[in-house]
Design an enzyme around this catalytic site. Structure first.
Site, short mmCIF file in Angstrom:
data_model
loop_
_atom_site.label_atom_id
_atom_site.label_comp_id
_atom_site.label_asym_id
_atom_site.label_seq_id
_atom_site.Cartn_x
_atom_site.Cartn_y
_atom_site.Cartn_z
N VAL A 1 1.06 -1.26 0.08
CA VAL A 1 -0.12 -0.04 -0.01
C VAL A 1 0.81 1.24 0.03
CG1 VAL A 1 -1.84 1.29 1.28
CG2 VAL A 1 -2.01 -1.24 1.19
N TYR A 2 1.77 1.28 0.89
CA TYR A 2 3.09 2.41 0.83
C TYR A 2 3.36 2.63 -0.73
CZ TYR A 2 7.47 4.80 0.95
OH TYR A 2 8.55 5.55 0.69
N ALA A 3 3.83 1.71 -1.52
CA ALA A 3 4.09 1.83 -2.69
C ALA A 3 2.92 2.44 -3.77
CB ALA A 3 4.83 0.74 -3.29
#
Length: 340
Positions: free
Chosen positions: A155-157
């Site tokens: 999700v960060y990416a």
């Protein structure tokens, strides 16, 4: 604070934000730092970074969250801003698996607020942090800005890739010059305690095991903080042109219709994780007790930055080897924690 034009640096209490602010202050710039000082890792080191920045009379600090629309807008209204560096974000691949909504709030809502304020206040240039993690499942090496980055593994990416797309829309619609920098594994003094180098150093000195994922078969394009700051400042002072050319033959047509650019910023020399650990062992004078583990969910096996575009455009030249960079980190760490 002078009435001179100011540069906003969000995330100024963070690792990269602190070093970037310090560098710009040394060049005579007026810096407005913004950070929420959250407890993702120990806020003590964040407070200490900011206290060091406050020693310069050209630095002003706001403790606030960029996802707070009203508070952020007040900063832009009360100060004369001409450039913005957005480094504030919820960081960390692994934590995004546990708490994805924290990333939506900071990295999506927060970044949307930054873009809105930039367009409403005629900001000359927005430089913002992206990440090598956007390359996700890509296996072609080295990673190039012209490669697809549509399969993030965390999700960060995904939020950082979203930032790039959001920035392009604002660049096209409102002629807002934006530059995204895809950072590759940044390390160095005053670094983040949640990152591998910090954890490894702490455990090796305490003679505790270190967890090494993917059985040590990772390779990373480790990039020393000074080389990252060099790239940030070079791009900050040179925004993309806004000339529209629908018939451009550039490899990425997105750059021809809007003042929008994306650059990899790395060392261009991937290093095996075990080589990184051996350098750390040498500088610490201690052997690591290694606990080998399978690859963690969300991790990519290897990263390798093609930096030709940044090199050709801005004469970007990373110069710090991993051996030298780890040595500088160890020296700082021992001083900071008062090791003999």
């Amino acid at each position: 604070m002078s009435k001179e034009k100011n540069i906003i640096v969000t995330g100024s209490a963070g690792f990269i934000g602190y070093h970037t602010s310090l560098n710009l202050l040394s060049s005579g710039e007026y810096i407005i730092g913004i950070d929420n000082h959250n407890d993702y890792y120990d806020p003590k080191i964040k407070d200490q970074r900011v206290n060091r920045l406050k020693k310069n009379k050209n630095y002003k600090h706001y403790k606030l969250d960029i996802s707070n629309k009203e508070s952020l807008s007040d900063v832009f209204k009360k100060n004369k801003i001409y450039k913005v560096i957005n480094l504030a974000a919820q960081a960390g691949v692994r934590y995004s698996i546990k708490n994805p909504l924290a990333y939506i709030k900071s990295n999506i809502v927060g970044f949307a607020n930054i873009l809105e304020n930039c367009r409403n206040h005629n900001i000359e240039h927005l430089v913002y942090a992206s990440t090598s993690s956007v390359y996700g499942a890509n296996t072609k090496m080295p990673f190039s800005e012209h490669d697809s980055a549509n399969h993030p593994l965390s999700v960060y990416a995904a939020t950082k890739k979203s930032n790039e797309l959001m920035a392009h829309s604002y660049s096209y619609l409102y002629k807002l010059p934006t530059t995204g920098l895809r950072f590759f594994t940044v390390y160095g003094p005053w670094g983040r305690p949640d990152m591998a180098l910090f954890k490894f150093t702490k455990n090796i000195l305490s003679e505790k095991p270190i967890d090494v994922f993917n059985y040590g078969k990772h390779s990373r394009d480790f990039t020393y903080i000074d080389d990252i700051v060099q790239g940030i400042t070079k791009t900050l002072n040179n925004s993309a042109t806004s000339n529209i050319n629908w018939n451009s033959n550039q490899p990425d047509p997105a750059t021809s219709i809007a003042p929008w650019r994306i650059y990899n910023i790395g060392n261009n020399k991937p290093v095996q994780l075990m080589e990184y650990i051996h350098a750390l062992e040498k500088h610490l004078g201690k052997k690591a007790i290694i606990n080998f583990l399978p690859i963690q969910q969300g991790d990519v096996p290897d990263t390798y930055a093609n930096i030709d575009n940044l090199k050709n455009k801005y004469n970007y030249k990373p110069s710090t080897s991993v051996f030298e960079g780890v040595s500088k980190f160890v020296k700082w760490y021992k001083s900071y924690y008062e090791y003999d």
